[in-house]
Structure formats: C-alpha cells, structure tokens
Design an enzyme around this catalytic site. Structure first.
Site, short mmCIF file in Angstrom:
data_model
loop_
_atom_site.label_atom_id
_atom_site.label_comp_id
_atom_site.label_asym_id
_atom_site.label_seq_id
_atom_site.Cartn_x
_atom_site.Cartn_y
_atom_site.Cartn_z
N THR A 35 0.89 -1.29 0.00
CA THR A 35 0.12 -0.08 0.05
C THR A 35 0.98 1.08 0.00
OG1 THR A 35 -0.38 0.24 2.42
CG2 THR A 35 -2.05 -1.24 1.25
N ALA A 37 1.95 2.57 -2.77
CA ALA A 37 3.14 2.39 -3.81
C ALA A 37 3.26 3.12 -4.82
CB ALA A 37 2.53 1.13 -4.25
N SER A 38 2.77 4.52 -4.58
CA SER A 38 2.69 5.37 -5.77
C SER A 38 3.82 6.50 -5.53
CB SER A 38 1.37 6.06 -5.86
OG SER A 38 1.39 6.86 -4.58
N SER A 39 4.76 6.25 -4.36
CA SER A 39 5.71 7.20 -4.10
C SER A 39 6.32 6.64 -2.97
CB SER A 39 5.35 8.61 -3.88
OG SER A 39 4.40 8.62 -2.85
N ILE A 41 8.79 5.48 0.17
CA ILE A 41 9.03 4.12 0.55
C ILE A 41 8.31 3.11 -0.15
CG2 ILE A 41 9.05 2.42 2.47
CD1 ILE A 41 9.08 4.92 4.33
N GLY A 42 7.02 3.15 -0.35
CA GLY A 42 6.33 2.06 -1.07
C GLY A 42 6.69 1.88 -2.45
N TYR A 180 0.03 10.87 15.69
CA TYR A 180 0.53 10.00 14.65
C TYR A 180 1.29 8.84 15.38
CZ TYR A 180 4.29 8.35 11.37
OH TYR A 180 5.09 7.60 10.87
#
Length: 305
Positions: A35, A37-39, A41-42, A180
C-alpha cells in the site's frame, strides 16, 4: 512448530544468498501487496520486491502515479498490477479484498506502508480532534481492515507475512506527534497479537520501526530541513529484507537506546524530551499558516493541515 526455528533458518538462508548472489529470493513467484506504492518508501519497496521475482500488487489512491510505477517495474523486467484504493473507505477495502482473492488467490506478503503523519503540539490541537480521527483512519483502521480481509486465505494456505511500516516514535514517545505515534503504536501492537494468534498457521508479522526518511511527507517541517534522513531506496531494502527473513521487529539504534532510556529513567526522559520540545516549536504547517496536501507514504515525521 517450525516457526521456532525461523530465525536460525533465516540467518542461514541470508548467508547462503550472500555467498551465492544468484540464489533465489523467498519472494520469487510470490504475490507481494504494497500500500502507498505510488511514491516514496512504497514505490521503492515495489521496485526491490519486483527485482527479486515477486508479482507486486501496487495499491494507492493516485492511479496515474501507480501506472508510472507499474511501467517502470515492467521496463525493468518485473511484473506488477495496480489497484486504486482509499484506505479510509471501508467498503472499498472490502471490495478490493474480494477482487484480490478472486484474481490472485491468497496474497503471500502484505506491506502496510500507506500512512499519514502530523507533527502538531497538543496546545494547538484542542479544537482539532479530527487530527486524531484521521490518523487512526489511515494508519490503523485502514491497514487492519485490509489485513483482516486477507488473513483467512493466508491462514488457509499455511503461509503469510505482514510487514507494518510503523515508527521509531513508538519507542521514543516524541512530543508533538501524539496523534501519529498513537495510531502507529496501535498498529504495532495489533500486528504482534495477530502474529501470536496465527502462529500455528505459519502467518507472521514484522513491525519495521522506521526513522526519518527523505520523502515528501517531511517537507512541511522546517526543523528537518537540515536533518540527515534515510533514503527511501535504503529503507526499501530493509523492508524487503524483512519480507525475506520475517523477523518480529526491525529497530534502529536511536529508537532502541531511547526505549531503554524511557524504561530505566522515565522522569529524566520526560524532562529531556520536554526541553527538546520547547526548543523546537511547531512548524508553519502545524500553526495553520501553510496548507499541506496529504501524502501516501510512510515515514517517521511530518506535518499535516
């Protein structure tokens, strides 16, 4: 009971792959869902997992960025599929789980990476209870719902591994990160309990407690402009190692030392962190002077609108 031998077996397997770089990774031929995954770490975890022969299932809200990451994986000779999802939409999470199980069967590995961070003192949060609700929705309820949906199939096939990207803040208890860190601590503890309940089904969990990572999420916090942050590429390699070796936790030296400090001398630790908090004020974003768009990546620190 084979899990009791997991650590020594993982060490020997790691040594074998080190001495023989051509030896296959445990991820070869496996499905790895990531999850966020678009930028950040992912994205880089997806590249690293795909390079080891995994079929990577890319999940995030931004379809265009997912397509970019997928194209890069394919260009490198890997395999990837994309799924657009807002983790705070419970019905959408359930629908995705159904689709994944139909298309791929059981997911072998799950990386709960998508998350959001807010750095804001309690003094500025009295009328912002939605900060806490947002953190729990993205960082706890979303990944737990997704994991719960995929867990029965993992248990049925007698294999599965979940990696939760949490934070060293769980060990440090850093001021100004109450919303957080509380949400990430909840995920950390939930993952440990899940691993114990699924122990005899060979389904395990690793909590990777990351430090400061150089992603867009830390941009709004002026205090980190000169800080040394881990690169997302390096962090991704540690995450993939956690997928391969399946340890219980992955900690850093700062988090571990501070955790001991908190246990051995809690009142002194309170004083030290109170003084540090006083010397590092809230960011402009935390004060509401800058509007910050949410970023789909996981890191230790950041600010929110």
């Amino acid at each position: 009971m084979s899990l009791l031998l997991q650590t020594p077996v993982a060490v020997l397997s790691r040594l074998h792959r080190t001495l023989r770089p051509s030896a296959p990774s445990p991820l070869l031929g496996a499905t790895v869902l990531i999850t966020g995954a678009s930028s950040g770490i992912g994205e880089h975890t997806a590249y690293a997992a795909a390079s080891r022969g995994a079929h990577v299932l890319l999940v995030a809200r931004r379809a265009d960025e997912l397509a970019r990451v997928q194209a890069e994986i394919v260009a490198r000779g890997g395999r990837a599929s994309t799924y657009t999802l807002d983790l705070t939409d419970g019905e959408a999470v359930d629908a995705l789980v159904s689709e994944l199980l139909t298309r791929h069967g059981a997911v072998d590995y799950l990386v709960n990476n998508a998350g959001r961070s807010i750095r804001r003192s309690l003094e500025l949060s009295h009328d912002r209870f939605h900060d806490f609700e947002r953190m729990m929705a993205v960082n706890f309820f979303g990944p737990v719902r997704l994991t719960m949906g995929l867990l029965p199939a993992m248990r049925a096939q007698k294999f599965g591994h979940v990696v939760n990207i949490v934070t060293r803040g769980n060990q440090i208890k850093a001021p100004k990160f109450s919303a957080y860190i509380a949400s990430k601590t909840a995920l950390d503890v939930w993952g440990r309990i899940m691993g114990r309940e699924a122990f005899f089904d060979n389904v395990t969990c690793t909590n990777v407690r990351v430090a400061l990572v150089a992603t867009d999420m830390i941009g709004p916090t002026e205090a980190y402009s000169d800080s040394r942050a881990e690169s997302p590429e390096h962090c991704a390699e540690r995450i993939v190692r956690a997928l391969e070796d399946r340890p219980i936790t992955v900690n850093g030296i700062v988090g571990t030392v501070t955790e001991v400090f908190n246990l051995v001398s809690p009142r002194l630790a309170d004083f030290v962190f109170a003084e540090m908090s006083r010397r590092v004020p809230d960011s402009a974003a935390a004060r509401g002077e800058v509007v910050v768009a949410p970023v789909e990546t996981a890191t230790h620190n950041g600010s929110g609108d």
